[in-house]
Design a protein around this motif. Structure first.
Motif, PDB file in Angstrom:
ATOM      1  N   HIS A   1       0.834  -1.219   0.000  1.00 40.00           N
ATOM      2  CA  HIS A   1       0.000   0.000   0.000  1.00 40.00           C
ATOM      3  C   HIS A   1       0.859   1.256   0.000  1.00 40.00           C
ATOM      4  O   HIS A   1       1.943   1.266   0.591  1.00 40.00           O
ATOM      5  N   TYR A   2       0.345   2.307  -0.614  1.00 35.77           N
ATOM      6  CA  TYR A   2       1.037   3.611  -0.648  1.00 35.77           C
ATOM      7  C   TYR A   2       0.024   4.722  -0.450  1.00 35.77           C
ATOM      8  O   TYR A   2      -1.125   4.603  -0.878  1.00 35.77           O
ATOM      9  N   SER A   3       0.479   5.806   0.221  1.00 38.80           N
ATOM     10  CA  SER A   3      -0.369   6.991   0.364  1.00 38.80           C
ATOM     11  C   SER A   3       0.521   8.224   0.248  1.00 38.80           C
ATOM     12  O   SER A   3       1.703   8.100  -0.051  1.00 38.80           O
ATOM     13  N   ARG A   4      -0.014   9.428   0.499  1.00 44.26           N
ATOM     14  CA  ARG A   4       0.779  10.644   0.380  1.00 44.26           C
ATOM     15  C   ARG A   4       1.911  10.690   1.399  1.00 44.26           C
ATOM     16  O   ARG A   4       1.745  10.135   2.492  1.00 44.26           O
ATOM     17  N   PRO A   5       3.046  11.303   1.133  1.00 46.80           N
ATOM     18  CA  PRO A   5       3.377  12.038  -0.090  1.00 46.80           C
ATOM     19  C   PRO A   5       3.866  11.117  -1.227  1.00 46.80           C
ATOM     20  O   PRO A   5       4.261   9.982  -0.975  1.00 46.80           O
ATOM     21  N   GLU A   6       3.855  11.676  -2.407  1.00 47.92           N
ATOM     22  CA  GLU A   6       4.288  10.929  -3.585  1.00 47.92           C
ATOM     23  C   GLU A   6       5.759  10.524  -3.494  1.00 47.92           C
ATOM     24  O   GLU A   6       6.138   9.435  -3.913  1.00 47.92           O
ATOM     25  N   LEU A   7       6.567  11.429  -2.905  1.00 45.74           N
ATOM     26  CA  LEU A   7       7.992  11.154  -2.731  1.00 45.74           C
ATOM     27  C   LEU A   7       8.311  11.217  -1.240  1.00 45.74           C
ATOM     28  O   LEU A   7       8.048  12.223  -0.575  1.00 45.74           O
ATOM     29  N   TRP A   8       8.846  10.139  -0.697  1.00 45.53           N
ATOM     30  CA  TRP A   8       9.187  10.098   0.727  1.00 45.53           C
ATOM     31  C   TRP A   8      10.520   9.398   0.898  1.00 45.53           C
ATOM     32  O   TRP A   8      10.706   8.296   0.369  1.00 45.53           O
ATOM     33  N   HIS A   9      11.478  10.063   1.576  1.00 44.39           N
ATOM     34  CA  HIS A   9      12.836   9.517   1.749  1.00 44.39           C
ATOM     35  C   HIS A   9      13.420   9.085   0.394  1.00 44.39           C
ATOM     36  O   HIS A   9      13.962   7.987   0.267  1.00 44.39           O
ATOM     37  N   GLU A  10      13.192   9.927  -0.590  1.00 40.71           N
ATOM     38  CA  GLU A  10      13.661   9.675  -1.962  1.00 40.71           C
ATOM     39  C   GLU A  10      13.051   8.445  -2.610  1.00 40.71           C
ATOM     40  O   GLU A  10      13.552   7.929  -3.617  1.00 40.71           O
ATOM     41  N   LYS A  11      11.983   7.963  -2.024  1.00 42.25           N
ATOM     42  CA  LYS A  11      11.289   6.816  -2.612  1.00 42.25           C
ATOM     43  C   LYS A  11      10.007   7.320  -3.257  1.00 42.25           C
ATOM     44  O   LYS A  11       9.184   7.960  -2.597  1.00 42.25           O
ATOM     45  N   GLN A  12       9.837   6.957  -4.513  1.00 39.68           N
ATOM     46  CA  GLN A  12       8.676   7.362  -5.294  1.00 39.68           C
ATOM     47  C   GLN A  12       7.552   6.332  -5.125  1.00 39.68           C
ATOM     48  O   GLN A  12       7.806   5.126  -5.174  1.00 39.68           O
ATOM     49  N   ALA A  13       6.326   6.788  -4.905  1.00 37.00           N
ATOM     50  CA  ALA A  13       5.194   5.848  -4.923  1.00 37.00           C
ATOM     51  C   ALA A  13       5.059   5.333  -6.354  1.00 37.00           C
ATOM     52  O   ALA A  13       5.299   6.079  -7.304  1.00 37.00           O
ATOM     53  N   PRO A  14       4.701   4.062  -6.549  1.00 39.49           N
ATOM     54  CA  PRO A  14       4.622   3.522  -7.915  1.00 39.49           C
ATOM     55  C   PRO A  14       3.712   4.373  -8.807  1.00 39.49           C
ATOM     56  O   PRO A  14       2.538   4.567  -8.486  1.00 39.49           O
ATOM     57  N   PRO A  15       4.244   4.907  -9.912  1.00 42.40           N
ATOM     58  CA  PRO A  15       3.482   5.823 -10.771  1.00 42.40           C
ATOM     59  C   PRO A  15       2.145   5.253 -11.247  1.00 42.40           C
ATOM     60  O   PRO A  15       1.175   5.992 -11.380  1.00 42.40           O
ATOM     61  N   VAL A  16       2.076   3.938 -11.480  1.00 43.35           N
ATOM     62  CA  VAL A  16       0.826   3.347 -11.973  1.00 43.35           C
ATOM     63  C   VAL A  16      -0.337   3.638 -11.006  1.00 43.35           C
ATOM     64  O   VAL A  16      -1.478   3.840 -11.430  1.00 43.35           O
ATOM     65  N   LEU A  17      -0.020   3.752  -9.689  1.00 42.28           N
ATOM     66  CA  LEU A  17      -1.085   3.981  -8.704  1.00 42.28           C
ATOM     67  C   LEU A  17      -1.622   5.403  -8.782  1.00 42.28           C
ATOM     68  O   LEU A  17      -2.705   5.692  -8.281  1.00 42.28           O
ATOM     69  N   LEU A  18      -0.834   6.293  -9.423  1.00 42.92           N
ATOM     70  CA  LEU A  18      -1.276   7.684  -9.558  1.00 42.92           C
ATOM     71  C   LEU A  18      -1.847   7.947 -10.939  1.00 42.92           C
ATOM     72  O   LEU A  18      -2.235   9.068 -11.260  1.00 42.92           O
ATOM     73  N   SER A  19      -1.889   6.923 -11.771  1.00 39.59           N
ATOM     74  CA  SER A  19      -2.272   7.106 -13.177  1.00 39.59           C
ATOM     75  C   SER A  19      -3.772   7.278 -13.363  1.00 39.59           C
ATOM     76  O   SER A  19      -4.211   7.789 -14.387  1.00 39.59           O
TER      77      SER A  19
END
Ligand code: ADE
Length: 263
Positions: A180-198
């Motif tokens: 699972h991922y939630s905000r922020p999109e970028l945290w500790h230089e880790k990007q939430a998987p872009p497909v989940l924001l598509s």
């Protein structure tokens, strides 16, 4: 769902069950809980319910008569003889499918043992199920009964506010759940998987299903054979086998996947 717990520590059960989602379900009347203190059914008059084991050895044994009387008084109030689950490390190991099956019952009785155990003769008369929550030994059946009630209650309609969360969590389809991922999109230089924001629901579902297969492979490979795999799943598994997916897998993992495709 009505739970009845026969125990020497009723306050432990009541406190443990009065909070969070289970507490809310009880307040809503979806679940009820009644504890029976086995000590109240002592036959010696001084509240004693245990004695030395015949044949010697360490520890004490809970005598049959107090347990039997507690049981008879309970079932006469209930008006039926529900399944009685005796918590013991010698039982069948509890899992999600057992939780689903037990959630269909109207009433369930849990019998919590202490000391070395309960006199075998009363168990033969009243226990319908022997259940363990895992291959380790606890000091009594109270925590195991609460573990079971928590997991069974989730399966009772209306207990979870969002029915979906009950449907899609780990084990429902035999595999582990996706991450699972939630905000922020970028945290500790880790990007939430872009497909989940598509915003593309089909792609999101496919990604989650793939992650679910991959996660099960990594963490609980023995569970993979419980799953069912359609054409798209098989295509994904093929892509893993051929190193076409972004995450690389080991030779051992490939061996497991190849076996899966052969089923
Ligand atoms: N009583 C003590 N240990 C137990 C376990 N692992 N499961 C169920 N009941 C128990």
């Amino acid at each position: 769902m009505n739970y009845y717990v026969m125990t020497l520590f009723p306050e432990m059960i009541e406190q443990g069950m009065n909070t969070s989602i289970i507490g809310r379900a009880m307040a809503k009347g979806l679940i009820s809980l009644e504890t029976v203190n086995i000590r109240d059914f002592s036959v010696t008059g001084n509240g004693r319910i245990d004695d030395y084991p015949y044949g010697g050895g360490a520890g004490m044994v809970m005598q049959p008569e107090p347990v039997y009387r507690a049981y008879e008084s309970l079932v006469s109030r209930i008006g039926s003889r529900p399944r009685l689950i005796y918590l013991t490390p010698q039982g069948r190991v509890f899992d999600q499918s057992m939780a689903e099956e037990l959630a269909k019952e109207e009433n369930l009785i849990f019998l919590c043992g202490h000391y070395e155990g309960i006199d075998e003769r009363v168990l033969e008369e009243i226990a319908t199920d022997y259940v363990s929550i895992g291959d380790y030994v606890l000091t009594g059946g109270e925590l195991p009964s609460m573990v079971m009630m928590d997991s069974i209650s989730r399966m009772v309609p209306g207990v979870l506010s969002n029915q979906e969360s009950g449907q899609y969590e780990s084990f429902q389809d035999g595999l582990l759940e996706y991450p699972h991922y939630s905000r922020p999109e970028l945290w500790h230089e880790k990007q939430a998987p872009p497909v989940l924001l598509s915003g593309h629901h089909g792609n999101v579902d496919r990604w989650r299903r793939n992650q679910s297969i991959l996660r099960t492979l990594r963490r609980r490979p023995e569970l993979l054979q419980n799953g069912e795999y359609d054409k798209k799943d098989r295509k994904f598994i093929q892509s893993l086998l051929h190193d076409e997916y972004e995450e690389k897998i080991t030779e051992e993992e490939k061996r497991i996947l190849a076996k899966l495709l052969a089923i």
